[in-house]
Design a protein around this motif. Structure first.
Motif, PDB file in Angstrom:
ATOM      1  N   GLU A 302      26.151  -9.202  -3.136  1.00 30.86           N
ATOM      2  CA  GLU A 302      25.028  -9.890  -3.939  1.00 30.86           C
ATOM      3  C   GLU A 302      23.756  -9.492  -3.870  1.00 30.86           C
ATOM      4  O   GLU A 302      23.292  -9.960  -2.955  1.00 30.86           O
ATOM      5  CB  GLU A 302      25.212 -11.444  -3.378  1.00 30.86           C
ATOM      6  N   ILE A 303      23.421  -8.644  -4.634  1.00 34.72           N
ATOM      7  CA  ILE A 303      21.990  -8.013  -4.744  1.00 34.72           C
ATOM      8  C   ILE A 303      20.998  -8.933  -5.522  1.00 34.72           C
ATOM      9  O   ILE A 303      21.177  -9.103  -6.586  1.00 34.72           O
ATOM     10  CB  ILE A 303      22.045  -6.636  -5.283  1.00 34.72           C
ATOM     11  N   SER A 304      19.788  -9.313  -4.730  1.00 32.81           N
ATOM     12  CA  SER A 304      18.787 -10.066  -5.512  1.00 32.81           C
ATOM     13  C   SER A 304      17.784  -9.367  -6.019  1.00 32.81           C
ATOM     14  O   SER A 304      17.081  -9.865  -7.024  1.00 32.81           O
ATOM     15  CB  SER A 304      18.368 -11.405  -4.564  1.00 32.81           C
ATOM     16  N   LYS A 305      17.470  -8.232  -5.377  1.00 32.37           N
ATOM     17  CA  LYS A 305      16.488  -7.249  -5.838  1.00 32.37           C
ATOM     18  C   LYS A 305      16.388  -6.047  -5.240  1.00 32.37           C
ATOM     19  O   LYS A 305      17.023  -5.504  -4.333  1.00 32.37           O
ATOM     20  CB  LYS A 305      15.151  -7.894  -5.405  1.00 32.37           C
ATOM     21  N   ILE A 306      16.078  -4.901  -6.384  1.00 33.66           N
ATOM     22  CA  ILE A 306      15.933  -3.670  -6.043  1.00 33.66           C
ATOM     23  C   ILE A 306      14.589  -3.153  -6.326  1.00 33.66           C
ATOM     24  O   ILE A 306      14.199  -3.322  -7.380  1.00 33.66           O
ATOM     25  CB  ILE A 306      17.096  -2.791  -6.740  1.00 33.66           C
ATOM     26  N   ASN A 307      13.950  -2.207  -5.211  1.00 35.38           N
ATOM     27  CA  ASN A 307      12.416  -1.899  -5.864  1.00 35.38           C
ATOM     28  C   ASN A 307      12.619  -0.166  -5.550  1.00 35.38           C
ATOM     29  O   ASN A 307      13.200   0.156  -4.535  1.00 35.38           O
ATOM     30  CB  ASN A 307      11.578  -2.318  -4.694  1.00 35.38           C
ATOM     31  N   VAL A 308      12.087   0.430  -6.854  1.00 39.49           N
ATOM     32  CA  VAL A 308      11.897   1.707  -6.406  1.00 39.49           C
ATOM     33  C   VAL A 308      10.300   2.009  -6.274  1.00 39.49           C
ATOM     34  O   VAL A 308       9.691   1.167  -6.880  1.00 39.49           O
ATOM     35  CB  VAL A 308      12.086   2.664  -7.579  1.00 39.49           C
ATOM     36  N   PHE A 309       9.968   2.762  -5.150  1.00 34.64           N
ATOM     37  CA  PHE A 309       8.546   2.829  -4.711  1.00 34.64           C
ATOM     38  C   PHE A 309       8.073   4.228  -4.524  1.00 34.64           C
ATOM     39  O   PHE A 309       8.895   4.960  -4.307  1.00 34.64           O
ATOM     40  CB  PHE A 309       8.309   1.917  -3.381  1.00 34.64           C
ATOM     41  N   GLN A 310       6.871   4.310  -4.458  1.00 30.82           N
ATOM     42  CA  GLN A 310       6.198   5.550  -4.118  1.00 30.82           C
ATOM     43  C   GLN A 310       4.973   5.438  -3.193  1.00 30.82           C
ATOM     44  O   GLN A 310       4.523   4.172  -3.084  1.00 30.82           O
ATOM     45  CB  GLN A 310       5.344   6.338  -5.374  1.00 30.82           C
ATOM     46  N   ASN A 311       4.545   6.092  -2.360  1.00 31.81           N
ATOM     47  CA  ASN A 311       3.592   6.139  -1.293  1.00 31.81           C
ATOM     48  C   ASN A 311       2.278   5.873  -1.904  1.00 31.81           C
ATOM     49  O   ASN A 311       2.121   6.913  -2.936  1.00 31.81           O
ATOM     50  CB  ASN A 311       3.800   7.113  -0.370  1.00 31.81           C
ATOM     51  N   THR A 312       1.519   5.076  -1.580  1.00 26.97           N
ATOM     52  CA  THR A 312       0.120   4.906  -2.355  1.00 26.97           C
ATOM     53  C   THR A 312      -0.735   6.075  -1.853  1.00 26.97           C
ATOM     54  O   THR A 312      -0.656   6.428  -0.682  1.00 26.97           O
ATOM     55  CB  THR A 312      -0.351   3.635  -2.112  1.00 26.97           C
ATOM     56  N   ILE A 313      -1.465   6.412  -2.804  1.00 27.04           N
ATOM     57  CA  ILE A 313      -2.420   7.541  -2.405  1.00 27.04           C
ATOM     58  C   ILE A 313      -3.747   7.069  -3.161  1.00 27.04           C
ATOM     59  O   ILE A 313      -3.712   6.672  -4.175  1.00 27.04           O
ATOM     60  CB  ILE A 313      -2.090   9.093  -2.847  1.00 27.04           C
ATOM     61  N   SER A 314      -5.035   7.660  -2.404  1.00 26.70           N
ATOM     62  CA  SER A 314      -6.081   7.094  -3.034  1.00 26.70           C
ATOM     63  C   SER A 314      -7.186   8.203  -3.121  1.00 26.70           C
ATOM     64  O   SER A 314      -6.830   9.649  -2.490  1.00 26.70           O
ATOM     65  CB  SER A 314      -6.787   6.137  -2.265  1.00 26.70           C
ATOM     66  N   VAL A 315      -8.257   8.420  -3.870  1.00 29.52           N
ATOM     67  CA  VAL A 315      -9.244   9.147  -3.634  1.00 29.52           C
ATOM     68  C   VAL A 315     -10.618   8.533  -3.272  1.00 29.52           C
ATOM     69  O   VAL A 315     -10.557   7.308  -3.633  1.00 29.52           O
ATOM     70  CB  VAL A 315      -9.579  10.207  -4.695  1.00 29.52           C
ATOM     71  N   ILE A 316     -11.232   9.317  -2.533  1.00 33.73           N
ATOM     72  CA  ILE A 316     -12.506   8.812  -1.972  1.00 33.73           C
ATOM     73  C   ILE A 316     -13.779   9.516  -2.538  1.00 33.73           C
ATOM     74  O   ILE A 316     -13.730  10.920  -2.535  1.00 33.73           O
ATOM     75  CB  ILE A 316     -12.737   8.609  -0.227  1.00 33.73           C
ATOM     76  N   ALA A 317     -14.727   8.737  -3.278  1.00 35.48           N
ATOM     77  CA  ALA A 317     -15.826   9.360  -3.785  1.00 35.48           C
ATOM     78  C   ALA A 317     -17.255   8.758  -3.510  1.00 35.48           C
ATOM     79  O   ALA A 317     -17.114   7.327  -3.573  1.00 35.48           O
ATOM     80  CB  ALA A 317     -15.539   9.698  -5.476  1.00 35.48           C
ATOM     81  N   ASP A 318     -18.279   9.359  -3.479  1.00 34.70           N
ATOM     82  CA  ASP A 318     -19.551   8.711  -3.577  1.00 34.70           C
ATOM     83  C   ASP A 318     -20.095   8.403  -4.916  1.00 34.70           C
ATOM     84  O   ASP A 318     -20.354   9.284  -5.571  1.00 34.70           O
ATOM     85  CB  ASP A 318     -20.301   9.636  -2.980  1.00 34.70           C
ATOM     86  N   LEU A 319     -20.090   7.098  -5.166  1.00 35.38           N
ATOM     87  CA  LEU A 319     -20.427   6.509  -6.355  1.00 35.38           C
ATOM     88  C   LEU A 319     -21.804   5.829  -6.322  1.00 35.38           C
ATOM     89  O   LEU A 319     -22.026   4.941  -5.280  1.00 35.38           O
ATOM     90  CB  LEU A 319     -19.386   5.637  -7.066  1.00 35.38           C
TER      91      LEU A 319
END
Length: 406
Positions: A302-319
């Motif tokens: 009895e499966i209530s949820k399935i998630n496909v995910f990716q590792n979060t990546i970000s960029v850092i910039a001087d704004l």
């Protein structure tokens, strides 16, 4: 022949531009470095190649950025223990009873003692109890030594013992051979973990069906676009279970000069009731997955949820505050090389966040003129083609006149 090759090259150059995307960055509230999360939509549009990714300011100049992987880390936090009970028997023993159950640590295997400077060595034993009446030994006749700190008036020493879950611990310091030492404070360190940040791919939908003949559950997960996938997780309501499962992707192969489609087994895993049922992978790029769960003679899970995910990546910039920034994805670009990558140690750990929105697909012809040099613009290309055709007509006309003279 050379003129024909030139004309073909120009037409290829004129019509061979790849499509690209653009987006905007949210309003910046203050000057300084900002952390910008790269959404799954951007990673999909860039085919997971951030070499195509650029940040442009209002003058269409590139803003340097550095890639930031939200990887797991760990650190230790010291916690002082309150309500330590001290008991002394003159010229015999000094005991410290520590209420471990009142603190956040569930299992304990070490403690930290802050001790006033002393040249005395002190032997100690440690025991544990759940009711402070019946005590059980953990270590015996260990030595506290080197208790003189030349740079301060106290020294910190850690004492170690077997992992346990007693509600109370007791440290007995032997005072038979020397005067008591002054224990100022007792505490413990908690290891803090931060796991890799993940982003669930909400574009993936799933459909569950049963293959009764082969006693398998078939789950088809699909998205409209190809996505970078770093793992899959399951929430299962069934209480006691252990099932083998496999993930397949659609693939093609050539057999005797004939191309055919087939299901390629990408990886397998075990779904079990005593685990988290999160299955990370090294990362792959797909738009459809097929999961087959082998039920054997059991009822389907009895499966209530399935998630496909990716590792979060970000960029850092001087704004800069109130500056308007634009994101572009351009497949004609390659990975940038900015000086900023050499100064990541100067970037604070905690940063304000900026978000990317309004991602739109656009043709190369619709790019703003400032994004390309004049020689890359369509007007230049068409002018060159027209000029080439005129030159070709001139040469042909000249050749015909020479033929008539002969």
């Amino acid at each position: 022949m050379k003129i024909k090759i030139l004309i073909c090259s120009l037409f290829t150059f004129a019509f061979g531009f790849s499509q690209s995307h653009k987006a905007t960055i949210s309003t910046i509230q203050k000057d300084g470095f900002h952390k910008i999360t790269i959404s799954p939509e951007i990673r999909s549009a860039s085919v997971d190649n951030l070499g195509y990714f650029r940040i442009l300011d209002k003058s269409k100049k590139e803003v340097p950025y550095v890639l930031f992987n939200n990887v797991k880390w760990s650190s230790f936090t010291y916690n002082k223990i309150d309500k330590v009970k001290k008991e002394s028997i003159l010229d015999s023993i000094t005991s410290y009873i520590i209420p471990i159950h009142e603190h956040s640590t569930k299992y304990c295997s070490e403690l930290s003692l802050l001790i006033s400077n002393s040249n005395i060595e002190k032997s100690y034993s440690i025991s544990g109890s759940n009711n402070q009446k019946e005590w059980f030994g953990l270590v015996s006749n260990q030595i506290l030594s080197d208790l003189n700190n030349e740079k301060g008036t106290s020294v910190e020493r850690k004492i170690f013992f077997p992992l346990n879950n007693y509600k109370f611990l007791k440290i007995d310091l032997n005072d038979k051979k020397s005067l008591p030492i002054n224990v100022l404070e007792i505490g413990y360190s908690v290891r803090n973990f931060k796991m890799t940040e993940i982003t669930n791919l909400i574009d993936f939908k799933y459909k569950i069906s049963e293959d009764k003949k082969n006693k398998k559950t078939i789950i088809t997960l699909s998205s409209d676009n190809y996505q970078r996938i770093d793992g899959i997780s399951f929430d299962v309501k069934t209480k006691l279970f252990s099932r083998n499962a496999s993930v397949f992707v659609n693939a093609t192969r050539t057999v005797k000069k004939r191309t055919e489609n087939f299901k390629h087994e990408f990886f397998n895993f075990n779904l079990a009731s005593n685990t988290s049922n999160v299955f990370p992978q090294n990362g792959f790029y797909e738009k459809e997955l097929i999961v087959e769960i082998d039920n054997q003679d059991n009822q389907p899970l009895e499966i209530s949820k399935i998630n496909v995910f990716q590792n979060t990546i970000s960029v850092i910039a001087d704004l800069k505050v109130n500056e308007k920034y634009e994101i572009i994805l351009d497949t004609t670009l390659s990975k940038p090389n900015y000086d900023l990558v050499n100064f990541t140690k100067n970037i604070p750990a905690e940063l304000p966040k900026a978000t990317i929105s309004n991602l739109k697909k656009m043709d190369s012809e619709s790019k703003e003129a400032s994004e390309k040099s004049f020689w890359q613009k369509p007007i230049f290309l068409w002018s060159t083609i027209l000029l080439t055709l005129l030159l070709l007509a001139y040469f042909v006309f000249s050749m015909l006149k020479d033929v008539e003279k002969k």
